[in-house]
Design an enzyme around this catalytic site. Structure first.
Site: not given
Length: 275
Positions: A44, A64, A73, A159, A190, A208-209, A217, A219-220
Site C-alpha cells: 500500500q 492499495n 490499514c 472482512h 478481505n 487482501e482486496r 494484515c 485489520t484482518g
C-alpha cells in the site's frame, strides 16, 4: 517527491509526507510506486495530510497496490505513527489519526511496539457492507461449487473470516480471489483464513482486496479476533501469528474497541522522480 519505505510484519508501505510537500498521486503513479520490479515496491501507499477534523492530529489516506483507495490499514497505521513521530509531524508519543473509517488513537511504546485503538467492530451486514437478510454469527457463502461458512466483520473495512484446520494447507490462492470478488460484498472484501490454536492463540493468512495475499494484515487480525470471540472460541486477549510475525490483540466485547499492538520499522528513504 520524498518517501519512506516502511514495514510492519512484512506488510510493506511507501509512506509519503503530504503536509510539507505537494503530492499529486493518480492511479498510474500509485501502481508504478507499488511495482516491485519497476518501482519502489509495496502493498500500500500511505499519504499523511493535514486533518480536516479539529480533534485529529493528522489525516492519512491508504491506496492499495492496484491504485484503489481503502478505508483503513492496521499495519499501515502503526507504520504511519512511527513515521509521523520520527519526522516531527506530531508531538508526544500518543496522538489521534484521522482515517476514512474510525479515528485511530496510537501510542508509541518504549520497546519499539505501537499500540492502536482500532475502533469498535461493526457486525451488522449493512455496515460491513455485506448482503444478508439478517445478522448471523456465520453466513453461508457459495464459492466455486461449495458452501463456505464465513464470519463477516467490518474494522472500518470489510472482512470475511473462514475458519480452517491448518493455514499452511488452506486454499488461499484458490478461494482468496473468489471471496474477494464475491457479489455478496459490494465493495469487495478481505478474505481471512483463520486457524484457532487455543483460546489465546490464532494463526492467520489474509488475501487482501486489491493486493493479494500479504505477509500480515492488521485489520484482518482484528476481524479474526472478533470472529473467534463471537463464536466463543477465544478469550478477550489473544496472540495472532501471521506469515510475517505476531500481533497482540485485546477485545472486551461488542461495542468496545479492538486494541492492537505490534511492530513498525522504517526501512529506507528515497526520492521519486514523479515521471
Amino acid at each position: 517527491m520524498r518517501f519512506t519505505k516502511m514495514q510492519g510484519l512484512g506488510n510493506d508501505f511507501v509512506v509519503i509526507d503530504g503536509i510539507r510537500q505537494r503530492v499529486a498521486l493518480d492511479t498510474a503513479m500509485i501502481r508504478r510506486l507499488a511495482d516491485r520490479r519497476y518501482g519502489v515496491g509495496c502493498d500500500q501507499v500511505l499519504v499523511a495530510e493535514s486533518p480536516t477534523h479539529p480533534e485529529m492530529d493528522v489525516r492519512y489516506r491508504i491506496f492499495n497496490a492496484d491504485g484503489t483507495e481503502v478505508e483503513h490499514c492496521g499495519n499501515g497505521v502503526r507504520c504511519l505513527a512511527l513515521f509521523l513521530h520520527d519526522e516531527g509531524l506530531v508531538e508526544g508519543r500518543e496522538f489521534a489519526i484521522q482515517t476514512d473509517a474510525e479515528p485511530a488513537v496510537v501510542r508509541l511504546l518504549d520497546d519499539g511496539q505501537v499500540t492502536v485503538n482500532m475502533g469498535a467492530p461493526r457486525l451488522e451486514p449493512a455496515e460491513i457492507p455485506f448482503q444478508a437478510a439478517a445478522r448471523q454469527t456465520l453466513y453461508p457463502l457459495d464459492v466455486d461449487g461449495e458452501t463456505l461458512q464465513i464470519a463477516a466483520v467490518s474494522m472500518g473495512n470489510p472482512h470475511a473470516v473462514l475458519q480452517v484446520e491448518d493455514v499452511d494447507t488452506a486454499p488461499v490462492e484458490r478461494l482468496g480471489p473468489l471471496i474477494e470478488q464475491h457479489s455478496a460484498f459490494p465493495k469487495r472484501v478481505n478474505a481471512g483464513f483463520m486457524q484457532v490454536v487455543d483460546r489465546g492463540h490464532l494463526r492467520l493468512r489474509v488475501f487482501e482486496r486489491g493486493v493479494g495475499e500479504t505477509r500480515a494484515c492488521g485489520t484482518g487480525a482484528c476481524a479474526a479476533m472478533v470472529a473467534g470471540r463471537v463464536q466463543g472460541l477465544l478469550d478477550d486477549e489473544a496472540e495472532v501469528a501471521l506469515t510475517g510475525g505476531k500481533l497482540r490483540l485485546r477485545w472486551a466485547g461488542e461495542g468496545e474497541p479492538v486494541w492492537m499492538t505490534g511492530p513498525a520499522v522504517a526501512v529506507f528513504q528515497g526520492e521519486w522522480p514523479g515521471s
